[in-house]
Design a protein around this motif. Structure first.
Motif, mmCIF file in Angstrom:
data_model
loop_
_atom_site.group_PDB
_atom_site.id
_atom_site.type_symbol
_atom_site.label_atom_id
_atom_site.label_comp_id
_atom_site.label_asym_id
_atom_site.label_seq_id
_atom_site.Cartn_x
_atom_site.Cartn_y
_atom_site.Cartn_z
ATOM 1 N N LEU A 173 0.851 -1.183 0.000
ATOM 2 C CA LEU A 173 0.000 0.000 0.000
ATOM 3 C C LEU A 173 0.892 1.239 0.000
ATOM 4 C CD1 LEU A 173 -2.679 -1.079 2.658
ATOM 5 C CD2 LEU A 173 -2.694 -1.445 0.175
ATOM 6 N N TRP A 174 0.669 2.117 -0.978
ATOM 7 C CA TRP A 174 1.484 3.318 -1.151
ATOM 8 C C TRP A 174 0.708 4.558 -0.721
ATOM 9 C CZ3 TRP A 174 6.342 3.290 -3.958
ATOM 10 C CH2 TRP A 174 6.718 2.030 -4.443
ATOM 11 N N GLN A 175 1.454 5.541 -0.230
ATOM 12 C CA GLN A 175 0.829 6.777 0.227
ATOM 13 C C GLN A 175 1.745 7.963 -0.114
ATOM 14 O OE1 GLN A 175 0.106 7.142 4.533
ATOM 15 N NE2 GLN A 175 -2.083 7.104 4.097
ATOM 16 N N ARG A 176 1.108 9.114 -0.374
ATOM 17 C CA ARG A 176 1.908 10.314 -0.632
ATOM 18 C C ARG A 176 2.624 10.742 0.644
ATOM 19 N NH1 ARG A 176 1.566 12.994 -5.346
ATOM 20 N NH2 ARG A 176 -0.269 12.704 -6.684
ATOM 21 N N GLU A 177 3.860 11.230 0.443
ATOM 22 C CA GLU A 177 4.643 11.742 1.560
ATOM 23 C C GLU A 177 5.489 12.889 1.013
ATOM 24 O OE1 GLU A 177 8.259 9.761 3.632
ATOM 25 O OE2 GLU A 177 6.493 9.090 4.755
ATOM 26 N N ALA A 178 5.032 14.132 1.267
ATOM 27 C CA ALA A 178 5.692 15.324 0.698
ATOM 28 C C ALA A 178 5.728 15.200 -0.816
ATOM 29 C CB ALA A 178 7.078 15.498 1.309
ATOM 30 N N ASP A 179 6.937 15.241 -1.412
ATOM 31 C CA ASP A 179 7.038 15.146 -2.869
ATOM 32 C C ASP A 179 7.401 13.730 -3.313
ATOM 33 O OD1 ASP A 179 9.562 15.100 -1.827
ATOM 34 O OD2 ASP A 179 10.441 16.445 -3.334
ATOM 35 N N ILE A 231 6.134 9.280 -3.155
ATOM 36 C CA ILE A 231 5.077 8.292 -2.933
ATOM 37 C C ILE A 231 5.773 7.054 -2.396
ATOM 38 C CG2 ILE A 231 3.267 6.890 -4.001
ATOM 39 C CD1 ILE A 231 2.923 9.098 -6.089
ATOM 40 N N VAL A 232 5.379 6.616 -1.198
ATOM 41 C CA VAL A 232 6.160 5.648 -0.427
ATOM 42 C C VAL A 232 5.282 4.483 0.013
ATOM 43 C CG1 VAL A 232 7.605 5.379 1.635
ATOM 44 C CG2 VAL A 232 7.606 7.543 0.395
ATOM 45 N N VAL A 233 5.900 3.276 0.129
ATOM 46 C CA VAL A 233 5.197 2.103 0.652
ATOM 47 C C VAL A 233 5.052 2.252 2.164
ATOM 48 C CG1 VAL A 233 5.255 -0.390 0.992
ATOM 49 C CG2 VAL A 233 6.037 0.581 -1.181
ATOM 50 N N SER A 253 10.254 -5.956 3.861
ATOM 51 C CA SER A 253 11.374 -5.292 3.189
ATOM 52 C C SER A 253 10.910 -4.202 2.230
ATOM 53 C CB SER A 253 12.229 -6.318 2.428
ATOM 54 O OG SER A 253 11.493 -6.886 1.353
ATOM 55 N N GLN A 254 9.622 -4.214 1.866
ATOM 56 C CA GLN A 254 9.096 -3.205 0.957
ATOM 57 C C GLN A 254 8.726 -1.899 1.672
ATOM 58 O OE1 GLN A 254 8.404 -3.744 -2.623
ATOM 59 N NE2 GLN A 254 9.872 -5.362 -2.150
ATOM 60 N N ILE A 255 8.463 -1.982 2.966
ATOM 61 C CA ILE A 255 7.994 -0.812 3.713
ATOM 62 C C ILE A 255 9.061 0.289 3.728
ATOM 63 C CG2 ILE A 255 7.234 0.012 5.972
ATOM 64 C CD1 ILE A 255 6.017 -2.744 6.462
ATOM 65 N N GLY A 256 8.641 1.492 3.380
ATOM 66 C CA GLY A 256 9.557 2.616 3.319
ATOM 67 C C GLY A 256 10.160 2.829 1.937
ATOM 68 N N VAL A 304 -3.302 0.828 -3.975
ATOM 69 C CA VAL A 304 -3.092 -0.620 -3.882
ATOM 70 C C VAL A 304 -2.097 -1.060 -4.955
ATOM 71 C CG1 VAL A 304 -4.155 -2.885 -4.237
ATOM 72 C CG2 VAL A 304 -5.317 -1.160 -2.837
ATOM 73 N N ASN A 305 -1.108 -1.800 -4.527
ATOM 74 C CA ASN A 305 -0.098 -2.353 -5.445
ATOM 75 C C ASN A 305 -0.062 -3.870 -5.274
ATOM 76 O OD1 ASN A 305 3.533 -2.429 -5.202
ATOM 77 N ND2 ASN A 305 2.263 -3.031 -6.916
ATOM 78 N N ALA A 306 -0.644 -4.583 -6.237
ATOM 79 C CA ALA A 306 -0.617 -6.048 -6.224
ATOM 80 C C ALA A 306 0.373 -6.514 -7.300
ATOM 81 C CB ALA A 306 -2.008 -6.604 -6.512
ATOM 82 N N PHE A 307 1.155 -7.532 -6.992
ATOM 83 C CA PHE A 307 2.094 -8.008 -8.008
ATOM 84 C C PHE A 307 2.287 -9.514 -7.935
ATOM 85 C CE2 PHE A 307 4.324 -6.206 -4.389
ATOM 86 C CZ PHE A 307 5.368 -7.079 -4.094
ATOM 87 N N ILE A 308 2.677 -10.056 -9.080
ATOM 88 C CA ILE A 308 2.882 -11.499 -9.203
ATOM 89 C C ILE A 308 4.195 -11.754 -9.931
ATOM 90 C CG2 ILE A 308 0.422 -12.077 -9.210
ATOM 91 C CD1 ILE A 308 0.569 -12.294 -12.224
ATOM 92 N N LYS A 309 4.781 -12.920 -9.690
ATOM 93 C CA LYS A 309 5.966 -13.311 -10.448
ATOM 94 C C LYS A 309 5.563 -13.504 -11.909
ATOM 95 C CE LYS A 309 8.541 -15.610 -6.752
ATOM 96 N NZ LYS A 309 9.107 -16.888 -6.255
ATOM 97 N N ASP A 310 6.457 -13.098 -12.781
ATOM 98 C CA ASP A 310 6.130 -13.094 -14.200
ATOM 99 C C ASP A 310 6.986 -14.094 -14.970
ATOM 100 O OD1 ASP A 310 4.622 -12.308 -16.273
ATOM 101 O OD2 ASP A 310 5.530 -10.357 -16.539
#
Length: 352
Positions: A110-116, A118-120, A127-130, A193-199
């Motif tokens: 889940l991503w959110q705006r933070e100043a200038d 866009i961060v997890v 490991s994705q957080i931040g 929302v960011n969903a992803f799968i192995k490709d």
């Protein structure tokens, strides 16, 4: 009278020798042209076969990719519906894991705006957080447009209302694992929302099979073809420190292999890309002779074909010795005949 006839006979011998020599040179030159034409024909057929395989592979990959994109759209929209009305701080990693299993995706962030930027802010993978997207180029542009409730206008990936999915790419934190990352935002929450799968399916179809299989067959079935590589010009020219994020644009050698490296290859690849014309070079490697062709393709790609010249060189050598032997035998017979004539001219019974 005798001396005049003798001089005439000597001149005839010289003329015949010149004719034999000229005939040899012309024959050898025509043989050389025919061998080069044969090599070019083999190279052209190989290039066309690889082109066809690349087109077929890309069509298959596009079909698979579109199916995956539609699946990701359905999953992303479903995840958003399940989370609508929730504050981001109230959504746990465990809950996201349950949603990932329910909607059949690998991970959810889940991503959110933070100043200038866009961060997890929350993810099934700690490991994705931040993770920041500020320096991600057109990816950040797509995120910003989505979260501004605008149409995504970047040329890469696939977009529809409230949704964008990027091209197959390597995860920022995982080497050698490629994913399809999808992003959904409809303005009803303060997170994307960011969903992803192995490709793996698309990666294997596009980069591991198809053209690579065709190249292996061409190398195995044609003695003259030593190796073939489809080179991504800009990525190859970027050097060893080049990082592979998106395979289609970042892998230096997309298909085949390029082990017969020659000084100046980079310059010839660059010239093929910039000038749009075939480049070539002949060289020796481990006692064998090669000719390398650099055929420019679309999208700054170059097919590099190394042709083994040893068989043709052996044939030329055999032809040369056969022609030399034939010419020498012809000259000997001519000399013998002329000497016989000269003896008759010098005999007492001949005219004075």
């Amino acid at each position: 009278m005798k001396h005049k006839r003798r001089r005439t006979i000597i001149k005839m011998g010289i003329y015949i020798g010149v004719i034999v020599t000229v005939a040899f040179l012309i024959g050898f030159y025509l043989l050389q042209l025919r061998i080069v034409a044969f090599q070019d024909e083999q190279a052209d057929r190989a290039i066309e076969s690889v082109r066809t395989a690349m087109t077929s592979s890309q069509e298959a990959a596009d079909t698979i990719e579109h199916m995956i994109e539609q699946q990701l759209y359905t999953s992303s929209k479903g995840i958003m519906n399940d989370l609508r009305g929730r504050e981001l701080d109230s959504i746990s990693k465990k809950e996201l894991r349950q949603l990932a299993e329910r909607w059949e995706v690998e991970e959810i962030s889940l991503w959110q705006r933070e100043a200038d930027d866009i961060v997890v802010k929350q993810s099934t993978d700690d490991s994705q957080i931040g993770l920041s997207s500020k320096d991600w180029g057109y990816w950040y542009t797509a995120f910003d447009q989505l979260m501004s409730e605008e149409d995504v206008t970047v040329d890469e990936g696939y977009a529809r209302d409230n949704f964008w999915v990027g091209p197959i790419s390597r995860a920022e934190l995982f080497d050698y694992i490629y994913y399809k990352f999808a992003y959904y935002y409809d303005g009803t929450t303060d997170f994307m929302v960011n969903a992803f799968i192995k490709d793996e399916d698309i990666y294997n179809v596009t980069f591991e099979s198809g053209p690579s299989d065709m190249i292996s067959q061409l190398e195995e079935n044609h003695d003259v073809i030593e190796e073939i590589a489809v080179v991504n010009g800009p990525a190859y020219l970027a050097g060893d420190d080049h990082e592979v994020i998106e395979p289609a644009t970042d892998i230096p050698v997309l298909y085949g292999h390029m082990t017969l490296d020659v000084s100046g290859d980079a310059g010839r690849i660059e010239a093929a890309v910039e000038e749009g014309e075939v480049q070539s070079v002949e060289f020796e490697h481990d006692g064998a002779s090669y000719r390398k062709l650099f055929q420019p393709l679309e999208q700054d790609r170059v097919i590099v074909i190394a042709l083994n010249l040893d068989t043709e060189n052996e044939f030329k050598a055999q032809f040369m010795w056969l022609y030399v032997a034939t010419g020498a035998l012809t000259l000997l017979l001519v000399v013998f005949a002329l000497r016989s004539v000269a003896k008759k001219v010098d005999s007492p019974n001949s005219e004075s």
